[in-house]
Design a protein around this motif. Structure first.
Motif, PDB file in Angstrom:
ATOM      1  N   GLN A  84      -2.801  -5.476  17.019  1.00 45.25           N
ATOM      2  CA  GLN A  84      -4.589  -5.225  16.507  1.00 45.25           C
ATOM      3  C   GLN A  84      -5.797  -6.170  17.459  1.00 45.25           C
TER       4      GLN A  84
ATOM      5  N   GLN B 280      -2.224   1.911   0.399  1.00 48.95           N
ATOM      6  CA  GLN B 280      -0.803   2.424   0.589  1.00 48.95           C
ATOM      7  C   GLN B 280      -0.445   3.754   0.489  1.00 48.95           C
TER       8      GLN B 280
ATOM      9  N   ASN C 244      -1.601   2.087  10.779  1.00 49.19           N
ATOM     10  CA  ASN C 244      -1.705   2.466   8.921  1.00 49.19           C
ATOM     11  C   ASN C 244      -0.846   2.560   7.829  1.00 49.19           C
ATOM     12  N   GLN C 245       0.111   3.595   8.858  1.00 48.11           N
ATOM     13  CA  GLN C 245       1.117   3.744   7.887  1.00 48.11           C
ATOM     14  C   GLN C 245       2.386   2.478   7.615  1.00 48.11           C
TER      15      GLN C 245
ATOM     16  N   ASN D 186      -1.516 -12.796   2.483  1.00 51.95           N
ATOM     17  CA  ASN D 186       0.314 -12.148   3.541  1.00 51.95           C
ATOM     18  C   ASN D 186       1.253 -11.888   2.235  1.00 51.95           C
TER      19      ASN D 186
ATOM     20  N   LYS E  11       5.347  -7.541  11.791  1.00 49.86           N
ATOM     21  CA  LYS E  11       4.289  -8.109  11.243  1.00 49.86           C
ATOM     22  C   LYS E  11       3.731  -8.027  13.006  1.00 49.86           C
TER      23      LYS E  11
ATOM     24  N   LEU F 160       2.258  -5.900  14.465  1.00 47.98           N
ATOM     25  CA  LEU F 160       0.974  -5.077  14.466  1.00 47.98           C
ATOM     26  C   LEU F 160      -0.093  -6.185  14.508  1.00 47.98           C
ATOM     27  N   ILE F 161      -0.091  -7.856  14.509  1.00 52.42           N
ATOM     28  CA  ILE F 161      -0.955  -8.786  14.819  1.00 52.42           C
ATOM     29  C   ILE F 161      -1.661  -8.535  16.121  1.00 52.42           C
TER      30      ILE F 161
ATOM     31  N   THR G 112       1.797  -0.708   8.700  1.00 55.13           N
ATOM     32  CA  THR G 112       1.095  -1.870   8.266  1.00 55.13           C
ATOM     33  C   THR G 112       0.931  -1.856   6.701  1.00 55.13           C
ATOM     34  N   THR G 113       0.317  -0.618   5.967  1.00 60.32           N
ATOM     35  CA  THR G 113       0.825  -0.366   4.240  1.00 60.32           C
ATOM     36  C   THR G 113       2.660  -1.064   4.175  1.00 60.32           C
TER      37      THR G 113
ATOM     38  N   MET H 188       5.063  -1.943   5.528  1.00 55.41           N
ATOM     39  CA  MET H 188       5.958  -3.132   6.538  1.00 55.41           C
ATOM     40  C   MET H 188       5.306  -4.738   6.561  1.00 55.41           C
ATOM     41  N   ALA H 189       4.587  -4.329   6.764  1.00 55.48           N
ATOM     42  CA  ALA H 189       4.013  -5.536   7.798  1.00 55.48           C
ATOM     43  C   ALA H 189       4.127  -6.956   6.942  1.00 55.48           C
ATOM     44  N   ASN H 190       4.456  -6.574   4.862  1.00 53.42           N
ATOM     45  CA  ASN H 190       4.373  -8.125   4.455  1.00 53.42           C
ATOM     46  C   ASN H 190       6.027  -8.179   4.439  1.00 53.42           C
TER      47      ASN H 190
ATOM     48  N   ILE I  50      -7.308  -2.165   5.474  1.00 49.23           N
ATOM     49  CA  ILE I  50      -6.604  -2.327   6.271  1.00 49.23           C
ATOM     50  C   ILE I  50      -6.195  -3.250   6.905  1.00 49.23           C
TER      51      ILE I  50
ATOM     52  N   VAL J   6      -5.192  -6.916   5.496  1.00 51.08           N
ATOM     53  CA  VAL J   6      -3.764  -7.025   5.549  1.00 51.08           C
ATOM     54  C   VAL J   6      -3.368  -8.235   7.495  1.00 51.08           C
ATOM     55  N   LEU J   7      -4.113  -7.796   7.805  1.00 50.90           N
ATOM     56  CA  LEU J   7      -4.010  -8.590  10.049  1.00 50.90           C
ATOM     57  C   LEU J   7      -4.326  -9.330  10.017  1.00 50.90           C
TER      58      LEU J   7
ATOM     59  N   ASN K 291      -0.577  -5.663   0.573  1.00 50.17           N
ATOM     60  CA  ASN K 291      -0.348  -4.873   1.607  1.00 50.17           C
ATOM     61  C   ASN K 291      -1.647  -3.948   1.160  1.00 50.17           C
ATOM     62  N   GLY K 292      -2.538  -4.715   1.172  1.00 45.13           N
ATOM     63  CA  GLY K 292      -4.080  -3.934   1.427  1.00 45.13           C
ATOM     64  C   GLY K 292      -4.071  -3.755  -0.290  1.00 45.13           C
TER      65      GLY K 292
ATOM     66  N   THR L 222      -0.476   6.650   2.305  1.00 43.43           N
ATOM     67  CA  THR L 222       0.110   6.173   3.890  1.00 43.43           C
ATOM     68  C   THR L 222       1.762   6.951   3.593  1.00 43.43           C
TER      69      THR L 222
END
Lengths: 194, 194
Positions: free
Chosen positions: B129, A109, B108-109, A100, B122, B125-126, B111-112, B114-116, A171, A174-175, A103-104, A112
DNA sequence: GTACATTTGAAACGATCATTTCAATTAAAA
DNA sequence: TTTTAATTGAAATGATCGTTTCAAATGTAC
């Protein structure tokens, strides 16, 4: 006559890759790079040009490392299908180890975030994608000769499928930071080739 | 008594989605949003809170639109396998129509990028998913009952595979903007289910 | 038409951005 | 040791960032 560059260029790029990969291009500030590399602001500009130039150098470094990892696998593997399997497992382990924290795939990254805003980067990414497809095509072709991979589709079709699936895996990972689930995904992806 | 909100909230969100999707979160400035929506800076803050709040509202809007598209396909399809096929074709068409103008799937954008860095995102997104996987699981399960989808793997395993492959397709599509290639990828992805 | 609550516009906020400048420092070559 | 050219540090550049402020404009209810 002149004073010579004292810092370790490899190390600096390595640290820059980490920083860009973890924050993305736009969220990474020059101060972040100064902190991460230990270099002075002016030294970065002197030695690497601009933030974008440094970023592109990082992309090349990441590409080189990735290719080296794959080549090492290819040398050690006894069959095409196990080469592919190990490439996927490496990527799986990579995603999981990032706990975590990142970001993949750096390239995902970059795609995108940058592909449609910087032509130099789009060009690099397309070229990288093409070479990855070519690499998989060669492996699949050999596997089909050995009859370890079926001939339901031709090597080129399997290659673009595998590259796409690999990107999806990185991708998803990441989640979906779960060993069992990712393993199942890889199994299903590769089951097409059996 | 009060003066009432005059702008069309749906329209504003729609324009904000376009802007965020095309530039990403960090590259989108408040000025970009002002220009895109036609709203005044203060009106945005009054009505949506902050840039991040607006972004999250955009994610929900994008999620709603995506689900509606899928539901429409489900209603119109006569079999599970054709539902899945059409979902993939829709995404393929989506990627292709964007004609080098945008950066793959908004999620996808996100995720890469902002997710972390943002826990609220996050979490969203989870959850998204998981619900996508559940949706595919239901479709596959029904297909396996009808015998239109094989039982080599269970519905849950196929579901996470399909979600992953779909994400891969939307990343690949950014760099591989070619109808024939994308069609071949989709065929290969779906061939596992036959 | 008056009162009132909200939206609106424009300006200003302090912070941070990527990059430049330039004098001081450094170390190799003479 | 002196010369020399590059590196270094710190400060400053102008631009832009997200957000706040506040008076003027607005439209509804009385």
């Amino acid at each position: 006559m002149p004073k010579v560059e004292t810092f370790n260029r490899e190390f600096v790029i390595q640290e820059a890759v980490k920083t860009f990969h973890s924050k993305g291009y736009n969220l990474t500030s020059m101060q972040d790079l100064v902190d991460a590399t230990g270099l002075n602001r002016s030294s970065i500009y002197n030695s690497f040009g601009s933030k974008l130039d440094l970023y592109i150098e990082c992309l090349h470094k990441y590409q080189k490392d990735t290719k080296e990892d794959i080549e090492e696998i290819m040398v050690k593997s006894y069959s095409s299908i196990s080469t592919i399997q190990r490439i996927f497992c490496l990527n799986m382990a990579d995603v999981l180890s990032q706990n975590n924290n990142d970001n993949g795939c750096f390239f995902n990254q970059c795609t995108t975030e940058m592909a449609n805003h910087e032509d130099r980067i789009k060009f690099f990414l397309i070229e990288n994608q093409v070479s990855m497809v070519q690499l998989f095509e060669d492996i699949v072709e050999q596997g089909q000769k050995n009859e370890s991979i079926n001939k339901n589709k031709n090597a080129s079709e399997y290659a673009i499928y595998l590259v796409t699936a690999l990107q999806g895996l990185r991708i998803s990972g990441v989640l979906m930071n779960d060993n069992k689930q990712l393993k199942s995904i890889v199994e299903t992806i590769l089951s097409v080739l059996e």
